[in-house]
Write an enzyme that holds these catalytic residues in place. Structure first.
Site, short mmCIF file in Angstrom:
data_model
loop_
_atom_site.label_atom_id
_atom_site.label_comp_id
_atom_site.label_asym_id
_atom_site.label_seq_id
_atom_site.Cartn_x
_atom_site.Cartn_y
_atom_site.Cartn_z
N GLU A 260 3.79 5.25 0.01
CA GLU A 260 3.16 4.82 -1.24
C GLU A 260 4.20 4.84 -2.36
O GLU A 260 4.99 5.77 -2.47
CB GLU A 260 1.99 5.75 -1.57
N LYS A 336 -6.02 -0.11 -2.79
CA LYS A 336 -6.51 1.26 -2.73
C LYS A 336 -7.90 1.36 -3.35
O LYS A 336 -8.12 0.93 -4.49
CB LYS A 336 -5.52 2.18 -3.46
N CYS A 370 -3.10 7.06 0.63
CA CYS A 370 -3.08 8.43 0.11
C CYS A 370 -4.49 9.02 -0.08
O CYS A 370 -5.14 9.38 0.90
CB CYS A 370 -2.28 8.46 -1.19
#
Length: 531
Positions: A260, A336, A370
């Site tokens: 990321e 995301k 994440c």
């Protein structure tokens, strides 16, 4: 005592005849004539198995190979064997059809039937057949025929309320009942002439007509643990990316995985700007980086999971985006879904709206970024879409944050029967606000069962050290786990009590409504207000 499983030979006929007469004494002691057995061995020698105990054949399994569409689910034993002539055998058939299994009564405590079934399954896999079919007797049914139908009887055998020496054994060997057949074997008074049409599916079957270019179940992963550093120019940044692509290509990796925000060192040029403006200036590089990754994927013949980068859409909203750049030149993106409080506070980011698994030449994959991995719903939805490998680019500054990602990633691997790959950044990055320190240990996690490492960790990097983790994963083991695992988390879900569903916006009202998980998803904007 010496026990051996092998292919049946013509010289075994005397032992076969004796064992068969003893096995079928309850229905007249029928047996196959020598000429029939010799013909069957001549037609399909690899499909005839026996178990020899102290040099005496005491158990036999006979089979032919058929094109099942020629028969369908309604047939008799007479029809499937071509009037006992075996003229229905077809060397190009797609199923193995079991026409006989018997074990001499004096040897049944040795569990020899399981050895015969295992030999058949192995042959089915070797020949790349769709599965095994057989018409199975239900010899205890006569005792219950006045009380229940064959279907009810089968249900009680399945629930272990009734024991049937044939059906109970077949069910324990991973066969399932497709249908009840009437008049399958005339004269079988113990079964009242009923039989079960049984099927065992070959989970390794590959349809040659639909086979993709990459068919090996062993997938090689190249996971980059990226060192944060300043780059004097954009080209020097690209050179570093190219270096890692070149390295994993030399090892013939199928995937390269980046972390990321691996491109945030480029933000140093904007450190005089407030953070929300600096990250948007960094986003101006994103499409160019994506295009360069796509070029490298083609040039080095490796699929690239391009970490994540900031992206500003046409409406001015800021997303955290990961790219899949396939080695055939195509690419996909994932935005995301779950934005951390830090991303909202410092950058004003918003969440994406689409949960989607992606097809590659190495199986079906998912991507989350994440914080996303800490929400089990995403992994479950992707698993229902057929995901086999979940890629998780991440960026964490402290051990606390890292272990949240790591422990949740391990949970996703176990509960979704998939591999999970985490790739993180390490080192310090002075003069780039909010990116100053980084902590990571990249890894590849597996489900937890006999097919996998005892600790469910396939490989892991050295903590806080730039390196490339090269490791192989076997997709066929996921199929084994799903069908035969000690626990089967996807199959054993109580969907009668709960479910995980995706929502979408209706075009007219803007109200959210529930949709089936596999339906096309319309955008669901996630509105986030920055401090």
């Amino acid at each position: 005592m010496h026990i051996q499983t092998r292919n049946l030979q013509k010289s075994d006929y005397p032992d076969l005849k004796e064992a068969m007469i003893e096995s079928y004494s309850g229905i007249g002691g029928d047996y196959w004539e020598k000429s029939k057995i010799h013909k069957l061995i001549g037609l399909f020698p690899e499909g005839q198995f026996c178990v020899e105990v102290d040099e005496k054949v005491v158990a036999v399994a006979l089979a032919i190979r058929i094109k099942y569409d020629d028969f369908g689910d309604n047939h008799t034993y007479y029809e499937i064997t071509g009037g006992y002539s075996f003229s229905t055998h077809d060397d190009e058939g797609d199923y193995l059809y079991g026409i006989e299994v018997f074990v001499h009564p004096g040897y049944r405590d040795l569990r020899l039937g399981r050895r015969l079934y295992d030999a058949r399954k192995e042959l089915c896999e070797q020949l790349n057949l769709k599965g095994i079919l057989a018409g199975g007797r239900i010899p205890n049914y006569a005792k219950f025929s006045n009380e229940m139908s064959p279907r009810e009887y089968i249900g009680k055998v399945r629930q272990k309320e009734i024991y049937d020496p044939t059906l109970s054994f077949q069910l324990s060997n991973d066969f399932h009942v497709k249908k009840v057949l009437r008049g399958y074997l005339p004269g079988d008074t113990e079964s009242k002439e009923f039989a079960t049409l049984l099927e065992w599916n070959n989970i390794y079957y590959v349809d040659e007509k639909k086979k993709k270019p990459h068919t090996d179940s062993i997938i090689r992963l190249g996971v980059v643990q990226w060192q944060m550093r300043h780059f004097p120019t954009l080209e020097s940044f690209y050179d570093q990316v190219k270096f890692f692509v070149d390295v994993v290509s030399d090892y013939k990796a199928d995937f390269l995985v980046l972390p990321e925000f691996f491109n945030t060192p480029l933000m140093v040029a904007f450190n005089d700007l407030p953070e929300p403006q600096a990250i948007r200036k960094l986003a101006e590089y994103t499409e160019g980086v994506r295009d360069r990754l796509a070029e490298l994927a083609i040039a080095y013949n490796v699929n690239i999971v391009g970490g994540s980068m900031p992206l500003v859409d046409d409406d001015g909203r800021l997303y955290n985006v990961a790219y899949l750049c396939r080695r055939d030149g195509s690419w996909e993106e994932y935005r995301k879904i779950h934005i951390t409080p830090n991303e909202v506070k410092h950058y004003g980011m918003v969440g994406g709206y689409e949960i989607k698994a992606f097809d590659t030449d190495c199986g079906r994959i998912g991507m989350v970024i994440c914080y996303d991995v800490e929400f089990p719903e995403l992994g479950r939805i992707l698993a229902d879409q057929g995901m086999q490998i979940l890629f998780v680019p991440f960026l964490t500054d402290t051990q606390n944050g890292y272990y949240r990602v790591r422990n949740c990633a391990q949970a996703r691997a176990i509960e979704n029967e998939c591999y999970v790959v985490i790739s993180g950044c390490v080192g310090n990055l002075p003069n780039v606000p909010n990116m100053d320190i980084n902590y990571a240990q990249s890894a590849v996690f597996t489900p937890s069962d006999f097919q996998f490492p005892n600790n469910a960790i396939k490989a892991e990097s050295t903590t806080n050290t730039e390196m490339v983790l090269i490791t192989d994963v076997d997709l066929s083991l996921l199929k084994e786990l799903h069908e035969y695992g000690s626990v089967q988390t996807l199959k054993d879900r109580r969907t009668d009590l709960y479910d995980v569903k995706v929502k979408k916006l209706t075009k007219k009202s803007g109200e959210r409504k529930e949709e089936p998980q596999n339906s096309p998803l319309a955008p669901v904007p996630v509105v986030v207000v920055a401090d």
